[in-house]
Write a protein that holds these residues in place. Structure first.
Motif, mmCIF file in Angstrom:
data_model
loop_
_atom_site.group_PDB
_atom_site.id
_atom_site.type_symbol
_atom_site.label_atom_id
_atom_site.label_comp_id
_atom_site.label_asym_id
_atom_site.label_seq_id
_atom_site.Cartn_x
_atom_site.Cartn_y
_atom_site.Cartn_z
ATOM 1 N N GLY A 518 0.485 -8.608 -4.211
ATOM 2 C CA GLY A 518 1.134 -8.239 -5.459
ATOM 3 C C GLY A 518 0.968 -6.807 -5.917
ATOM 4 O O GLY A 518 1.582 -6.402 -6.904
ATOM 5 N N PHE A 519 0.161 -6.003 -5.223
ATOM 6 C CA PHE A 519 -0.161 -4.654 -5.699
ATOM 7 C C PHE A 519 1.038 -3.713 -5.579
ATOM 8 O O PHE A 519 1.727 -3.683 -4.558
ATOM 9 N N GLN A 520 1.291 -2.928 -6.624
ATOM 10 C CA GLN A 520 2.265 -1.846 -6.598
ATOM 11 C C GLN A 520 1.683 -0.647 -7.358
ATOM 12 O O GLN A 520 0.919 -0.821 -8.312
ATOM 13 N N SER A 521 2.037 0.555 -6.924
ATOM 14 C CA SER A 521 1.580 1.748 -7.629
ATOM 15 C C SER A 521 2.350 2.953 -7.117
ATOM 16 O O SER A 521 3.073 2.877 -6.122
ATOM 17 N N THR A 522 2.175 4.079 -7.803
ATOM 18 C CA THR A 522 2.731 5.351 -7.365
ATOM 19 C C THR A 522 1.596 6.359 -7.297
ATOM 20 O O THR A 522 0.860 6.538 -8.276
ATOM 21 N N THR A 523 1.429 7.001 -6.135
ATOM 22 C CA THR A 523 0.359 7.972 -5.945
ATOM 23 C C THR A 523 0.945 9.249 -5.354
ATOM 24 O O THR A 523 2.110 9.305 -4.970
ATOM 25 N N SER A 524 0.111 10.276 -5.264
ATOM 26 C CA SER A 524 0.505 11.539 -4.642
ATOM 27 C C SER A 524 -0.412 11.826 -3.469
ATOM 28 O O SER A 524 -1.621 11.594 -3.548
ATOM 29 N N ASP A 534 5.190 12.215 -3.951
ATOM 30 C CA ASP A 534 4.925 10.951 -4.629
ATOM 31 C C ASP A 534 5.256 9.816 -3.670
ATOM 32 O O ASP A 534 6.322 9.794 -3.058
ATOM 33 N N ILE A 535 4.335 8.870 -3.577
ATOM 34 C CA ILE A 535 4.489 7.748 -2.648
ATOM 35 C C ILE A 535 4.383 6.464 -3.449
ATOM 36 O O ILE A 535 3.419 6.271 -4.204
ATOM 37 N N ARG A 536 5.343 5.600 -3.289
ATOM 38 C CA ARG A 536 5.358 4.352 -4.042
ATOM 39 C C ARG A 536 4.927 3.213 -3.130
ATOM 40 O O ARG A 536 5.547 2.971 -2.084
ATOM 41 N N ARG A 587 -3.239 -8.176 12.095
ATOM 42 C CA ARG A 587 -4.116 -7.496 11.141
ATOM 43 C C ARG A 587 -3.286 -6.917 9.995
ATOM 44 O O ARG A 587 -2.239 -6.304 10.205
ATOM 45 N N ILE A 588 -3.752 -7.139 8.786
ATOM 46 C CA ILE A 588 -3.028 -6.695 7.598
ATOM 47 C C ILE A 588 -3.385 -5.238 7.309
ATOM 48 O O ILE A 588 -4.554 -4.895 7.121
ATOM 49 N N THR A 589 -2.365 -4.388 7.301
ATOM 50 C CA THR A 589 -2.564 -2.970 7.032
ATOM 51 C C THR A 589 -1.486 -2.480 6.084
ATOM 52 O O THR A 589 -0.421 -3.083 5.953
ATOM 53 N N LEU A 590 -1.790 -1.366 5.428
ATOM 54 C CA LEU A 590 -0.783 -0.688 4.631
ATOM 55 C C LEU A 590 0.007 0.209 5.573
ATOM 56 O O LEU A 590 -0.562 0.973 6.345
ATOM 57 N N SER A 591 1.310 0.110 5.538
ATOM 58 C CA SER A 591 2.153 0.812 6.503
ATOM 59 C C SER A 591 2.009 2.328 6.384
ATOM 60 O O SER A 591 1.510 2.865 5.392
ATOM 61 N N THR A 592 2.467 2.997 7.409
ATOM 62 C CA THR A 592 2.612 4.445 7.355
ATOM 63 C C THR A 592 3.542 4.827 6.209
ATOM 64 O O THR A 592 4.399 4.051 5.797
ATOM 65 N N ARG A 593 3.361 6.027 5.694
ATOM 66 C CA ARG A 593 4.273 6.546 4.676
ATOM 67 C C ARG A 593 5.686 6.611 5.262
ATOM 68 O O ARG A 593 5.929 7.264 6.283
ATOM 69 N N ILE A 594 6.634 5.915 4.625
ATOM 70 C CA ILE A 594 7.995 5.789 5.145
ATOM 71 C C ILE A 594 8.943 6.626 4.295
ATOM 72 O O ILE A 594 9.003 6.484 3.075
ATOM 73 N N VAL A 614 12.654 7.934 -5.523
ATOM 74 C CA VAL A 614 11.670 7.310 -4.622
ATOM 75 C C VAL A 614 11.834 7.942 -3.243
ATOM 76 O O VAL A 614 12.709 7.566 -2.462
ATOM 77 N N GLN A 615 10.980 8.922 -2.939
ATOM 78 C CA GLN A 615 11.104 9.660 -1.687
ATOM 79 C C GLN A 615 10.402 8.947 -0.527
ATOM 80 O O GLN A 615 10.904 8.948 0.604
ATOM 81 N N TYR A 616 9.245 8.376 -0.809
ATOM 82 C CA TYR A 616 8.446 7.745 0.244
ATOM 83 C C TYR A 616 7.889 6.427 -0.270
ATOM 84 O O TYR A 616 7.595 6.279 -1.461
ATOM 85 N N VAL A 617 7.712 5.469 0.628
ATOM 86 C CA VAL A 617 7.169 4.167 0.260
ATOM 87 C C VAL A 617 6.167 3.705 1.313
ATOM 88 O O VAL A 617 6.171 4.171 2.459
ATOM 89 N N ASN A 618 5.283 2.801 0.898
ATOM 90 C CA ASN A 618 4.417 2.005 1.781
ATOM 91 C C ASN A 618 4.592 0.553 1.402
ATOM 92 O O ASN A 618 4.903 0.236 0.250
ATOM 93 N N PHE A 619 4.337 -0.343 2.329
ATOM 94 C CA PHE A 619 4.166 -1.752 1.999
ATOM 95 C C PHE A 619 3.235 -2.375 3.040
ATOM 96 O O PHE A 619 3.020 -1.826 4.129
ATOM 97 N N PHE A 620 2.660 -3.514 2.693
ATOM 98 C CA PHE A 620 1.711 -4.172 3.586
ATOM 99 C C PHE A 620 2.441 -4.907 4.700
ATOM 100 O O PHE A 620 3.553 -5.417 4.518
#
Length: 806
Positions: A518-524, A534-536, A587-594, A614-620
């Motif tokens: 369920g986690f979502q956030s925006t970071t740099s 900015d990566i969402r 294995r559960i990982t956070l994806s590469t910056r897409i 939204v320039q870049y995203v990650n998801f699990f």
């Protein structure tokens, strides 16, 4: 939560009468052999196993060990890293949530692949996902520093897969914290320390990072039949450290820019203030024994972000600005229970444990550019909360089979979990959002729950005079992640006192955490061309993530194999050597910056979902299969010497991680971003995180001598090499391998009276630093040291400690 709330909780826990077996009841055999005669309760249901005759490797860390190792602000996680080569607890900086909740690794695996127990009870994790860190990226780890160090009687560390015995998460092993159960007396302790170091990156001597620790605990008897109540408190305060270099970023061009040559960034430990409360108690009653225990932590922390130059907000910050992340962490765990006997053969345990972690995030010294000069400079950016309630019912009995007696154990578990997030204040996410930590939008929030049920069966005993065998099976079912049957077979054959062969084979699993779902956030973070982006982070349930190819997360599955020898060559010398092999699938990982420089992803999201920018995203993802091979050696020697007891120990661990295979880029992404390639989910940075970002090997050699008046300790640690890989786009992957480093610690303690002791000591007395980062990685000289090395980049630390026992 107020301290009075914790007291009321403790009283209610005794009145409620639920629980589980309290591990602190394990007896210890009095012997000159020391810890090897300690009866262990982790890794086996048998009641007579010690460290040396265990069928799997188990370390026992005593409260005395922790006192000498936990010198830096009373941090339990830091103390465990000092004492256990298999345990890594790096000090991360400029790493988002990891600046506030540090993640630990066991055997080089993921922080969420080790199960933590307190008094044998499953403990909850943090609610915060470390989405910007290197070590522990994408995990919501157990917060070891929320456990009071003065509450610990001993810690048992099982270095083996144990899913069939304890359930989800126990892939790398189990860490069981046994709380102090003293019924008499107490202790007052205070320490003060600071860093005093020569930082060669700026060629200056620095004194900072002052640490203050104070703790108190006391025990009393309850009734005349062995009841007790033990309680304590701690206060910790840490000043920040800064090991940033001078700013010589290429785009500043020359000395005409006011930022040129300044220490604009900060790297090191942020400020922290902790209050810890705890209790542990037991009361005999007519039908058995009621027991209860709890820990509570309240911590305020600051972390560092990346510097923003004067072109971002010239009207508000003409010289640029350095945002700081803020964290308020509240952590509560409590257990209550009833145990006793049913007739002659049967023992029972019923327990209920509740855990809650809440993390309130914020950012200050910043602004929301879209609000102009009216923007606030401090924001609340969101709240993350995890609640977990577990009920256990366990039965054990001696079971005669032929001429031999075995121990039969079986039982069940029910667990309820709830994960929820709340948005930040409106100014934190309006328009472009707060720089350095955009707030959670209402659309980013989650409220997820699930139920879990499990049943296990365990049988152990000596099937021959020198052969001990234990078998376990467990079925566990999650209503959102399905069910899994796990099993384990372990054994030990003693050829002679001097040598025994031991080994185990098992399968384990780890269900995805609700935070990962369920986690979502925006970071740099630094991306294409080394510039900030900015990566969402998108939940796998988010419609945008689904359109990009995200899938429901499945449980990780693992296969563990271990083989070792152990023995006691003389009354003074014992040893163990174990090798292990661990395969983890899905294995559960956070994806590469897409994302892409041409904006195809940004345009697709805006056109199809109406969300701009939204320039870049990650998801699990479940995109990687990994393999870990390793070996662990432990040597212990002790004898009486010069009127005291002399001890010498050596511990070494080696592990090698590799990525066996990865899932290809989803077709949805390939259709959106031309030429994205086939490794968009697990790119070079994530491969580096899974393989060689943590030390491949560590060595700890320690020696101590103590008598009635003096205690002397020396410790030499070798931190193995680490490798850092970045992906700055366009095929540019700057890489650096940091060489091994040595660290020397020492302490001398003098007992002024039988009750009062004074200690002086130092960590990293030779003032060693990690190898300097090269020009491709150090961000224009601003971040001269990487966060990967367990040595850290703070330099030499000196402390004094005063302890009064009564």
């Amino acid at each position: 939560m107020k301290s009075s709330s914790v007291a009321l909780l403790g009283a209610a826990a005794f009145a409620a009468v639920p629980a589980l077996v309290q591990a602190a009841d394990a007896p210890a055999a009095e012997s000159a052999d020391g810890d090897i005669q300690q009866i262990i309760v982790t890794g086996t249901r048998a009641k007579d196993r010690t460290v040396l005759d265990s069928a799997v490797p188990v370390d026992v860390i005593t409260a005395q060990d922790l006192q000498a190792a936990g010198s830096v602000n009373g941090e339990l996680g830091q103390a465990l890293q000092v004492l256990l080569p298999s345990f890594s607890f790096p000090r991360q900086s400029n790493s988002g949530g990891a600046d506030h909740v540090r993640a630990a690794q066991l055997r080089g695996l993921s922080p969420d692949q080790v199960l933590v127990l307190i008094n044998g009870k499953r403990w909850h994790t943090s609610a915060l996902v470390n989405d910007s860190s290197k070590i522990g990226r994408g995990t919501a780890p157990v917060d070891f520093n929320s456990i009071p160090i003065n509450a610990v009687k001993r810690i048992e560390v099982l270095r083996d897969g144990a899913g069939a015995q304890y359930g989800s998460d126990a892939i790398a092993g189990v860490i069981n914290v046994v709380l102090d159960d003293g019924a008499d007396g107490g202790e007052l302790a205070a320490s003060y320390g600071l860093y005093h170091t020569r930082e060669d990156a700026i060629d200056k001597t620095i004194t900072d990072g002052q640490n203050v620790y104070s703790g108190a605990k006391i025990g009393t008897r309850l009734g005349d039949d062995g009841g007790f109540l033990r309680a304590g408190a701690e206060y910790k305060h840490r000043n920040p450290t800064n090991r940033a270099g001078y700013d010589h970023a290429d785009f500043l061009i020359d000395e005409s820019n006011p930022a040129w040559g300044q220490r604009n960034y900060a790297m090191g430990d942020g400020a922290a203030r902790d209050v810890n409360l705890w209790f542990n108690g037991s009361l005999p009653v007519a039908i058995g024994e009621v027991y209860s225990f709890a820990t509570y932590n309240h911590r305020n922390t600051t972390g560092y972000n990346f510097f923003r130059y004067n072109d971002e907000a010239p009207d508000v910050y003409p010289d640029g600005f350095l945002p700081q992340s803020l964290g308020e962490n509240q952590d509560l765990g409590a257990t209550a229970g009833l145990r006793g006997r049913i007739g002659t053969p049967w023992s029972y345990d019923f327990s209920v444990t509740h855990g809650r972690n809440q993390f309130d995030a914020g950012v200050r010294h910043t602004l929301n550019e879209s609000l102009g000069t009216d923007s606030p400079k401090q924001f609340d950016t969101g709240t993350f909360e995890l609640r977990q309630t577990t009920a256990n019912l366990d039965f054990t009995r001696d079971l005669p089979i032929g001429a031999r007696r075995f121990l039969l154990a079986f039982g069940g578990e029910y667990r309820y979990e709830n994960y929820r997030t709340s948005p930040g204040d409106a100014a934190s996410y309006a328009g472009t959002g707060a720089v350095g930590g955009g707030g959670l939008r209402p659309s980013d929030t989650a409220n997820l729950d699930r139920n879990e049920g499990a049943f296990y069966l365990d049988l152990s005993g000596d099937i021959a005079d020198r052969l001990f065998v234990e078998g376990a099976a467990r079925y566990e079912h999650y209503d959102d992640a399905g069910g899994k049957l796990t099993g384990k077979l372990s054994g030990r054959y003693e050829f002679a006192r001097q040598i025994a062969l031991r080994g185990a084979v098992s399968n384990s699993f780890r269900a995805p955490s609700l935070a990962q779902v369920g986690f979502q956030s925006t970071t740099s973070n630094f991306g294409e061309g080394g510039t900030l982006n900015d990566i969402r982070v998108l939940s796998v349930n988010d419609p945008i993530a689904r359109a990009l190819g995200a899938r429901r997360l499945d449980p990780e599955t693992a296969r563990n194999f271990s083989l070792g020898i152990s023995g006691q060559l003389t009354e003074q010398f014992d040893y163990s050597l174990d090798v292990f092999h661990i395969d983890v699938d899905q294995r559960i990982t956070l994806s590469t910056r897409i994302g892409d420089e041409d904006g195809h992803l940004e345009q697709y999201i805006e056109d199809n979902f109406g969300v701009a920018g939204v320039q870049y995203v990650n998801f699990f993802t479940n995109a990687a299969d990994t393999r870990t091979d390793g070996a662990e050696l432990v040597l212990n020697y002790h004898q009486q010497l010069y009127g005291g007891r002399f001890g010498f120990s050596t511990a070494y661990t080696y592990n090698r991680n590799k990525v066996r295979s990865t899932e290809p880029t989803p077709a949805e992404l390939q259709a959106i971003i031309p030429g994205i390639g086939d490794d968009a989910l697990v790119g070079v940075e994530e491969r580096n995180t899974l393989t060689d970002a943590s030390p491949r090997d560590r060595l700890v050699v320690s020696s101590d001598w103590r008598n009635a008046k003096w205690s002397l300790l020396g410790r030499l640690t070798r931190q193995g090499e680490t490798t850092r890989v970045f992906d700055f786009g366009g095929g540019f992957h700057p890489t650096q391998t940091y060489g091994a480093r040595w660290q020397l610690d020492a302490e001398v303690e003098y007992r002024i009276t039988p009750q009062l002791a004074l200690a002086l000591g130092g960590d990293n007395l030779t003032d060693n630093y990690p190898e300097r980062s090269n020009a491709d990685i150090n961000y224009g000289g601003n971040l001269p040291y990487d966060v990967l090395s367990p040595l850290g980049s703070n330099g030499a630390y000196y402390y004094e400690r005063l302890t009064y026992s009564f």
